[in-house]
Design a protein around this motif. Sequence first.
Motif, PDB file in Angstrom:
ATOM      1  N   PHE A 111     -73.566  60.853-110.555  1.00 28.03           N
ATOM      2  CA  PHE A 111     -74.457  61.449-109.564  1.00 28.03           C
ATOM      3  C   PHE A 111     -73.744  61.563-108.217  1.00 28.03           C
ATOM      4  O   PHE A 111     -73.757  62.619-107.582  1.00 28.03           O
ATOM      5  CB  PHE A 111     -75.724  60.582-109.458  1.00 28.03           C
ATOM      6  N   CYS A 112     -73.104  60.481-107.798  1.00 27.69           N
ATOM      7  CA  CYS A 112     -72.375  60.481-106.527  1.00 27.69           C
ATOM      8  C   CYS A 112     -71.228  61.493-106.552  1.00 27.69           C
ATOM      9  O   CYS A 112     -70.993  62.199-105.567  1.00 27.69           O
ATOM     10  CB  CYS A 112     -71.831  59.085-106.218  1.00 27.69           C
ATOM     11  N   GLY A 113     -70.539  61.578-107.680  1.00 23.84           N
ATOM     12  CA  GLY A 113     -69.437  62.526-107.801  1.00 23.84           C
ATOM     13  C   GLY A 113     -69.889  63.965-107.672  1.00 23.84           C
ATOM     14  O   GLY A 113     -69.247  64.767-106.988  1.00 23.84           O
ATOM     15  N   VAL A 114     -70.995  64.298-108.296  1.00 21.83           N
ATOM     16  CA  VAL A 114     -71.517  65.667-108.249  1.00 21.83           C
ATOM     17  C   VAL A 114     -71.943  66.041-106.829  1.00 21.83           C
ATOM     18  O   VAL A 114     -71.748  67.170-106.393  1.00 21.83           O
ATOM     19  CB  VAL A 114     -72.697  65.824-109.241  1.00 21.83           C
ATOM     20  N   LEU A 115     -72.502  65.089-106.093  1.00 22.83           N
ATOM     21  CA  LEU A 115     -72.996  65.378-104.745  1.00 22.83           C
ATOM     22  C   LEU A 115     -71.985  65.056-103.645  1.00 22.83           C
ATOM     23  O   LEU A 115     -72.270  65.266-102.466  1.00 22.83           O
ATOM     24  CB  LEU A 115     -74.300  64.617-104.489  1.00 22.83           C
ATOM     25  N   GLY A 116     -70.826  64.517-104.026  1.00 23.80           N
ATOM     26  CA  GLY A 116     -69.816  64.199-103.025  1.00 23.80           C
ATOM     27  C   GLY A 116     -70.162  62.990-102.168  1.00 23.80           C
ATOM     28  O   GLY A 116     -69.765  62.913-101.002  1.00 23.80           O
ATOM     29  N   ILE A 117     -70.880  62.044-102.735  1.00 26.62           N
ATOM     30  CA  ILE A 117     -71.252  60.819-102.027  1.00 26.62           C
ATOM     31  C   ILE A 117     -70.252  59.733-102.369  1.00 26.62           C
ATOM     32  O   ILE A 117     -69.984  59.495-103.555  1.00 26.62           O
ATOM     33  CB  ILE A 117     -72.676  60.359-102.433  1.00 26.62           C
ATOM     34  N   ASP A 118     -69.719  59.076-101.361  1.00 21.70           N
ATOM     35  CA  ASP A 118     -68.881  57.894-101.588  1.00 21.70           C
ATOM     36  C   ASP A 118     -69.836  56.711-101.682  1.00 21.70           C
ATOM     37  O   ASP A 118     -70.445  56.318-100.674  1.00 21.70           O
ATOM     38  CB  ASP A 118     -67.890  57.700-100.445  1.00 21.70           C
ATOM     39  N   PRO A 119     -70.023  56.138-102.869  1.00 21.58           N
ATOM     40  CA  PRO A 119     -71.039  55.087-103.023  1.00 21.58           C
ATOM     41  C   PRO A 119     -70.745  53.839-102.190  1.00 21.58           C
ATOM     42  O   PRO A 119     -71.681  53.210-101.693  1.00 21.58           O
ATOM     43  CB  PRO A 119     -71.035  54.781-104.519  1.00 21.58           C
ATOM     44  N   LEU A 120     -69.492  53.482-102.011  1.00 23.12           N
ATOM     45  CA  LEU A 120     -69.173  52.298-101.210  1.00 23.12           C
ATOM     46  C   LEU A 120     -69.458  52.538 -99.733  1.00 23.12           C
ATOM     47  O   LEU A 120     -69.986  51.653 -99.049  1.00 23.12           O
ATOM     48  CB  LEU A 120     -67.722  51.878-101.433  1.00 23.12           C
ATOM     49  N   THR A 121     -69.146  53.729 -99.249  1.00 23.12           N
ATOM     50  CA  THR A 121     -69.460  54.073 -97.858  1.00 23.12           C
ATOM     51  C   THR A 121     -70.965  54.127 -97.656  1.00 23.12           C
ATOM     52  O   THR A 121     -71.487  53.640 -96.648  1.00 23.12           O
ATOM     53  CB  THR A 121     -68.811  55.423 -97.487  1.00 23.12           C
ATOM     54  N   ALA A 122     -71.678  54.711 -98.618  1.00 23.77           N
ATOM     55  CA  ALA A 122     -73.141  54.776 -98.532  1.00 23.77           C
ATOM     56  C   ALA A 122     -73.748  53.377 -98.495  1.00 23.77           C
ATOM     57  O   ALA A 122     -74.654  53.106 -97.702  1.00 23.77           O
ATOM     58  CB  ALA A 122     -73.698  55.574 -99.711  1.00 23.77           C
ATOM     59  N   LEU A 123     -73.244  52.489 -99.341  1.00 23.08           N
ATOM     60  CA  LEU A 123     -73.761  51.123 -99.371  1.00 23.08           C
ATOM     61  C   LEU A 123     -73.452  50.384 -98.073  1.00 23.08           C
ATOM     62  O   LEU A 123     -74.330  49.712 -97.508  1.00 23.08           O
ATOM     63  CB  LEU A 123     -73.186  50.353-100.562  1.00 23.08           C
ATOM     64  N   ALA A 124     -72.231  50.525 -97.569  1.00 20.64           N
ATOM     65  CA  ALA A 124     -71.869  49.851 -96.312  1.00 20.64           C
ATOM     66  C   ALA A 124     -72.758  50.338 -95.175  1.00 20.64           C
ATOM     67  O   ALA A 124     -73.236  49.526 -94.362  1.00 20.64           O
ATOM     68  CB  ALA A 124     -70.398  50.094 -96.000  1.00 20.64           C
ATOM     69  N   ALA A 125     -73.018  51.638 -95.113  1.00 22.47           N
ATOM     70  CA  ALA A 125     -73.875  52.191 -94.064  1.00 22.47           C
ATOM     71  C   ALA A 125     -75.303  51.678 -94.201  1.00 22.47           C
ATOM     72  O   ALA A 125     -75.963  51.369 -93.197  1.00 22.47           O
ATOM     73  CB  ALA A 125     -73.845  53.721 -94.111  1.00 22.47           C
ATOM     74  N   LYS A 126     -75.781  51.550 -95.422  1.00 20.28           N
ATOM     75  CA  LYS A 126     -77.145  51.055 -95.652  1.00 20.28           C
ATOM     76  C   LYS A 126     -77.259  49.592 -95.241  1.00 20.28           C
ATOM     77  O   LYS A 126     -78.253  49.185 -94.629  1.00 20.28           O
ATOM     78  CB  LYS A 126     -77.520  51.237 -97.133  1.00 20.28           C
ATOM     79  N   ILE A 127     -76.253  48.790 -95.555  1.00 20.54           N
ATOM     80  CA  ILE A 127     -76.261  47.386 -95.142  1.00 20.54           C
ATOM     81  C   ILE A 127     -76.265  47.297 -93.623  1.00 20.54           C
ATOM     82  O   ILE A 127     -77.016  46.500 -93.037  1.00 20.54           O
ATOM     83  CB  ILE A 127     -75.074  46.623 -95.763  1.00 20.54           C
ATOM     84  N   ASP A 128     -75.447  48.131 -92.968  1.00 18.77           N
ATOM     85  CA  ASP A 128     -75.419  48.158 -91.498  1.00 18.77           C
ATOM     86  C   ASP A 128     -76.811  48.457 -90.943  1.00 18.77           C
ATOM     87  O   ASP A 128     -77.274  47.776 -90.018  1.00 18.77           O
ATOM     88  CB  ASP A 128     -74.440  49.219 -90.984  1.00 18.77           C
ATOM     89  N   ARG A 129     -77.479  49.471 -91.490  1.00 19.50           N
ATOM     90  CA  ARG A 129     -78.826  49.824 -91.014  1.00 19.50           C
ATOM     91  C   ARG A 129     -79.819  48.690 -91.279  1.00 19.50           C
ATOM     92  O   ARG A 129     -80.671  48.392 -90.434  1.00 19.50           O
ATOM     93  CB  ARG A 129     -79.308  51.114 -91.673  1.00 19.50           C
ATOM     94  N   ASN A 130     -79.723  48.055 -92.439  1.00 14.44           N
ATOM     95  CA  ASN A 130     -80.642  46.961 -92.755  1.00 14.44           C
ATOM     96  C   ASN A 130     -80.428  45.754 -91.863  1.00 14.44           C
ATOM     97  O   ASN A 130     -81.381  45.047 -91.528  1.00 14.44           O
ATOM     98  CB  ASN A 130     -80.521  46.569 -94.224  1.00 14.44           C
ATOM     99  N   GLU A 131     -79.175  45.495 -91.483  1.00 14.02           N
ATOM    100  CA  GLU A 131     -78.915  44.370 -90.570  1.00 14.02           C
ATOM    101  C   GLU A 131     -79.568  44.602 -89.212  1.00 14.02           C
ATOM    102  O   GLU A 131     -80.040  43.654 -88.594  1.00 14.02           O
ATOM    103  CB  GLU A 131     -77.407  44.150 -90.428  1.00 14.02           C
TER     104      GLU A 131
END
Length: 121
Positions: free
Chosen positions: A81-101
């Motif tokens: 899914f990430c590959g098809v949409l061009g999402i870097d899953p690790l970058t997405a997760l790091a950004a989400k953790i930053d927002r949650n903090e």
Amino acid sequence: MTEPDLAGLQRRLADFAAARQWQPYHTPKNLAAALSVEAAELLEIFQWLTPEEAGRVMDDPDTAHRVTDEVADVLAYLLQFCGVLGIDPLTALAAKIDRNEIRFPVHARKAENDRDRHSSE
């Protein structure tokens, strides 16, 4: 044997699908649906277990194998899914953790617990 890396696994999944000419079916909608189905299959293993039984699920080799396979299926569809949409899953997760903090600061939780503890005294 080298440790698998995320980009390498995504390439293997893409190559696997390409060799079978599955790309027309690997749309974001279809991959999201497949991901949901695989997540449900993982949940099904735990459906009627008590919290204690769920905590020991990896003790039984047959159940551990099923859990491991379903985790692999969930991750495979998520990576595709990430590959098809061009999402870097690790970058997405790091950004989400930053927002949650920021969204859930430690002091707010501690103050909430202190308030709850004092209101029950």
